[in-house]
Design a protein around this motif. Sequence first.
Motif, PDB file in Angstrom:
ATOM      1  N   GLN A  32     -26.299   4.367  42.940  1.00  0.00           N
ATOM      2  CA  GLN A  32     -25.751   5.699  42.742  1.00  0.00           C
ATOM      3  C   GLN A  32     -24.495   5.892  43.580  1.00  0.00           C
ATOM      4  OE1 GLN A  32     -26.630   8.340  40.844  1.00  0.00           O
ATOM      5  NE2 GLN A  32     -28.246   7.192  39.809  1.00  0.00           N
ATOM      6  N   VAL A  33     -23.614   6.679  43.059  1.00  0.00           N
ATOM      7  CA  VAL A  33     -22.391   7.055  43.762  1.00  0.00           C
ATOM      8  C   VAL A  33     -22.336   8.575  43.800  1.00  0.00           C
ATOM      9  CG1 VAL A  33     -19.869   7.043  43.694  1.00  0.00           C
ATOM     10  CG2 VAL A  33     -21.148   4.973  43.081  1.00  0.00           C
ATOM     11  N   GLN A  34     -22.098   9.119  44.976  1.00  0.00           N
ATOM     12  CA  GLN A  34     -21.935  10.559  45.111  1.00  0.00           C
ATOM     13  C   GLN A  34     -20.454  10.850  45.364  1.00  0.00           C
ATOM     14  OE1 GLN A  34     -24.465   8.965  47.203  1.00  0.00           O
ATOM     15  NE2 GLN A  34     -25.707   9.201  45.356  1.00  0.00           N
ATOM     16  N   LEU A  35     -19.950  11.836  44.649  1.00  0.00           N
ATOM     17  CA  LEU A  35     -18.535  12.208  44.758  1.00  0.00           C
ATOM     18  C   LEU A  35     -18.427  13.681  45.116  1.00  0.00           C
ATOM     19  CD1 LEU A  35     -17.300  10.461  41.487  1.00  0.00           C
ATOM     20  CD2 LEU A  35     -17.139   9.576  43.820  1.00  0.00           C
ATOM     21  N   VAL A  36     -17.600  13.974  46.109  1.00  0.00           N
ATOM     22  CA  VAL A  36     -17.405  15.358  46.537  1.00  0.00           C
ATOM     23  C   VAL A  36     -15.910  15.645  46.604  1.00  0.00           C
ATOM     24  CG1 VAL A  36     -17.809  17.063  48.327  1.00  0.00           C
ATOM     25  CG2 VAL A  36     -19.549  15.332  47.856  1.00  0.00           C
ATOM     26  N   GLU A  37     -15.470  16.573  45.775  1.00  0.00           N
ATOM     27  CA  GLU A  37     -14.068  16.977  45.762  1.00  0.00           C
ATOM     28  C   GLU A  37     -13.806  18.084  46.777  1.00  0.00           C
ATOM     29  OE1 GLU A  37     -15.249  16.337  41.325  1.00  0.00           O
ATOM     30  OE2 GLU A  37     -16.095  17.265  43.112  1.00  0.00           O
ATOM     31  N   SER A  38     -12.584  18.132  47.247  1.00  0.00           N
ATOM     32  CA  SER A  38     -12.143  19.211  48.126  1.00  0.00           C
ATOM     33  C   SER A  38     -10.631  19.359  47.980  1.00  0.00           C
ATOM     34  CB  SER A  38     -12.513  18.925  49.581  1.00  0.00           C
ATOM     35  OG  SER A  38     -11.879  17.741  50.032  1.00  0.00           O
ATOM     36  N   GLY A  39     -10.120  20.455  48.529  1.00  0.00           N
ATOM     37  CA  GLY A  39      -8.682  20.658  48.538  1.00  0.00           C
ATOM     38  C   GLY A  39      -8.159  21.637  47.513  1.00  0.00           C
ATOM     39  N   GLY A  40      -9.035  22.112  46.645  1.00  0.00           N
ATOM     40  CA  GLY A  40      -8.587  23.103  45.680  1.00  0.00           C
ATOM     41  C   GLY A  40      -8.321  24.438  46.346  1.00  0.00           C
ATOM     42  N   GLY A  41      -7.752  25.341  45.585  1.00  0.00           N
ATOM     43  CA  GLY A  41      -7.468  26.663  46.123  1.00  0.00           C
ATOM     44  C   GLY A  41      -6.445  27.391  45.289  1.00  0.00           C
ATOM     45  N   LEU A  42      -5.908  28.443  45.874  1.00  0.00           N
ATOM     46  CA  LEU A  42      -4.919  29.293  45.215  1.00  0.00           C
ATOM     47  C   LEU A  42      -3.526  28.914  45.704  1.00  0.00           C
ATOM     48  CD1 LEU A  42      -4.103  31.787  43.520  1.00  0.00           C
ATOM     49  CD2 LEU A  42      -4.544  33.169  45.569  1.00  0.00           C
ATOM     50  N   VAL A  43      -2.614  28.707  44.780  1.00  0.00           N
ATOM     51  CA  VAL A  43      -1.255  28.333  45.141  1.00  0.00           C
ATOM     52  C   VAL A  43      -0.294  29.007  44.175  1.00  0.00           C
ATOM     53  CG1 VAL A  43      -1.297  26.241  43.710  1.00  0.00           C
ATOM     54  CG2 VAL A  43       0.254  26.365  45.675  1.00  0.00           C
ATOM     55  N   GLN A  44       0.876  29.304  44.650  1.00  0.00           N
ATOM     56  CA  GLN A  44       1.890  29.889  43.776  1.00  0.00           C
ATOM     57  C   GLN A  44       2.502  28.812  42.894  1.00  0.00           C
ATOM     58  OE1 GLN A  44       4.706  31.967  46.295  1.00  0.00           O
ATOM     59  NE2 GLN A  44       3.659  33.910  45.931  1.00  0.00           N
ATOM     60  N   ALA A  45       2.976  29.233  41.739  1.00  0.00           N
ATOM     61  CA  ALA A  45       3.675  28.301  40.871  1.00  0.00           C
ATOM     62  C   ALA A  45       4.823  27.655  41.631  1.00  0.00           C
ATOM     63  CB  ALA A  45       4.188  29.022  39.633  1.00  0.00           C
ATOM     64  N   ARG A  81      -3.173  19.089  47.605  1.00  0.00           N
ATOM     65  CA  ARG A  81      -3.647  17.713  47.648  1.00  0.00           C
ATOM     66  C   ARG A  81      -5.170  17.726  47.546  1.00  0.00           C
ATOM     67  NH1 ARG A  81      -1.971  12.571  49.080  1.00  0.00           N
ATOM     68  NH2 ARG A  81      -3.332  11.290  50.397  1.00  0.00           N
ATOM     69  N   LEU A  82      -5.670  17.211  46.476  1.00  0.00           N
ATOM     70  CA  LEU A  82      -7.103  17.117  46.279  1.00  0.00           C
ATOM     71  C   LEU A  82      -7.621  15.810  46.862  1.00  0.00           C
ATOM     72  CD1 LEU A  82      -7.453  18.341  42.577  1.00  0.00           C
ATOM     73  CD2 LEU A  82      -7.314  19.683  44.671  1.00  0.00           C
ATOM     74  N   SER A  83      -8.821  15.886  47.385  1.00  0.00           N
ATOM     75  CA  SER A  83      -9.490  14.698  47.897  1.00  0.00           C
ATOM     76  C   SER A  83     -10.843  14.556  47.206  1.00  0.00           C
ATOM     77  CB  SER A  83      -9.706  14.798  49.407  1.00  0.00           C
ATOM     78  OG  SER A  83      -8.485  14.905  50.094  1.00  0.00           O
ATOM     79  N   CYS A  84     -11.270  13.330  47.081  1.00  0.00           N
ATOM     80  CA  CYS A  84     -12.590  13.050  46.521  1.00  0.00           C
ATOM     81  C   CYS A  84     -13.223  11.974  47.395  1.00  0.00           C
ATOM     82  CB  CYS A  84     -12.483  12.592  45.086  1.00  0.00           C
ATOM     83  SG  CYS A  84     -14.037  12.033  44.349  1.00  0.00           S
ATOM     84  N   ALA A  85     -14.241  12.370  48.125  1.00  0.00           N
ATOM     85  CA  ALA A  85     -14.929  11.446  49.019  1.00  0.00           C
ATOM     86  C   ALA A  85     -16.133  10.853  48.316  1.00  0.00           C
ATOM     87  CB  ALA A  85     -15.363  12.171  50.282  1.00  0.00           C
ATOM     88  N   SER A  86     -16.270   9.562  48.455  1.00  0.00           N
ATOM     89  CA  SER A  86     -17.346   8.834  47.791  1.00  0.00           C
ATOM     90  C   SER A  86     -18.345   8.311  48.802  1.00  0.00           C
ATOM     91  CB  SER A  86     -16.763   7.670  46.995  1.00  0.00           C
ATOM     92  OG  SER A  86     -17.784   6.845  46.470  1.00  0.00           O
ATOM     93  N   SER A  87     -19.601   8.305  48.419  1.00  0.00           N
ATOM     94  CA  SER A  87     -20.642   7.679  49.223  1.00  0.00           C
ATOM     95  C   SER A  87     -21.619   6.986  48.287  1.00  0.00           C
ATOM     96  CB  SER A  87     -21.362   8.705  50.095  1.00  0.00           C
ATOM     97  OG  SER A  87     -21.980   9.686  49.290  1.00  0.00           O
ATOM     98  N   GLY A  88     -22.354   6.054  48.855  1.00  0.00           N
ATOM     99  CA  GLY A  88     -23.293   5.301  48.035  1.00  0.00           C
ATOM    100  C   GLY A  88     -22.835   3.873  47.910  1.00  0.00           C
ATOM    101  N   ARG A  89     -22.589   3.444  46.721  1.00  0.00           N
ATOM    102  CA  ARG A  89     -22.180   2.062  46.470  1.00  0.00           C
ATOM    103  C   ARG A  89     -20.738   1.815  46.901  1.00  0.00           C
ATOM    104  NH1 ARG A  89     -25.071   0.786  40.609  1.00  0.00           N
ATOM    105  NH2 ARG A  89     -27.222   1.076  41.355  1.00  0.00           N
ATOM    106  N   THR A  90     -20.356   0.562  46.928  1.00  0.00           N
ATOM    107  CA  THR A  90     -19.047   0.157  47.445  1.00  0.00           C
ATOM    108  C   THR A  90     -17.920   0.788  46.642  1.00  0.00           C
ATOM    109  OG1 THR A  90     -20.013  -1.950  48.102  1.00  0.00           O
ATOM    110  CG2 THR A  90     -17.609  -1.808  48.028  1.00  0.00           C
ATOM    111  N   PHE A  91     -17.186   1.643  47.307  1.00  0.00           N
ATOM    112  CA  PHE A  91     -16.134   2.430  46.666  1.00  0.00           C
ATOM    113  C   PHE A  91     -15.084   1.538  46.019  1.00  0.00           C
ATOM    114  CE2 PHE A  91     -13.502   5.991  45.913  1.00  0.00           C
ATOM    115  CZ  PHE A  91     -12.212   5.692  46.326  1.00  0.00           C
ATOM    116  N   SER A  92     -14.724   0.456  46.687  1.00  0.00           N
ATOM    117  CA  SER A  92     -13.642  -0.388  46.196  1.00  0.00           C
ATOM    118  C   SER A  92     -13.997  -1.124  44.909  1.00  0.00           C
ATOM    119  CB  SER A  92     -13.211  -1.388  47.273  1.00  0.00           C
ATOM    120  OG  SER A  92     -14.296  -2.208  47.645  1.00  0.00           O
ATOM    121  N   ASN A  93     -15.233  -1.069  44.495  1.00  0.00           N
ATOM    122  CA  ASN A  93     -15.634  -1.687  43.237  1.00  0.00           C
ATOM    123  C   ASN A  93     -15.355  -0.815  42.020  1.00  0.00           C
ATOM    124  OD1 ASN A  93     -16.599  -3.923  44.578  1.00  0.00           O
ATOM    125  ND2 ASN A  93     -18.742  -3.282  44.492  1.00  0.00           N
ATOM    126  N   TYR A  94     -14.933   0.427  42.259  1.00  0.00           N
ATOM    127  CA  TYR A  94     -14.860   1.400  41.185  1.00  0.00           C
ATOM    128  C   TYR A  94     -13.431   1.822  40.869  1.00  0.00           C
ATOM    129  CZ  TYR A  94     -19.872   1.892  41.397  1.00  0.00           C
ATOM    130  OH  TYR A  94     -21.216   1.640  41.342  1.00  0.00           O
TER     131      TYR A  94
END
Length: 128
Positions: A1-14, A19-32
């Motif tokens: 299993q791989v768990q993914l958690v996004e962050s960095g969203g929000g309100l911004v003016q046009a 910058r969004l981030s997605c942190a992975s845990s579980g299996r080897t990230f570099s394989n994906y």
Amino acid sequence: QVQLVESGGGLVQAGGSLRLSCASSGRTFSNYAMGWFRQAPGKEREFVAAINWTGRNTYYTDSVKGRFTIDRDNAKNTVYLQMNSLKAEDMAVYFCAAGPGGLHSSNWYKAPGSYEYWGQGTQVTVSS
């Protein structure tokens, strides 16, 4: 299993940046292979950007080329999406996704069905 958690969203003016981030845990990230998708209210989930498992190949939907950049840090098990010059039409929930590494066509990266694991999403709101 791989768990993914996004962050960095929000309100911004046009015209602004996020910058969004997605942190992975579980299996080897570099394989994906990793992708970013987005879904606006009443619309289907659409491809935004993807990066292969080595980080050497990237793919973008036409509407974000020149404005968004995807990259990954395999040492930190994280994929990023730098979004510049944001427009109202970029407003959506952004999801990261993980799919099997290896040699794939560009169309493979753009298909939601290619990805096995998905995060819960992070909201990006662009005010005009």
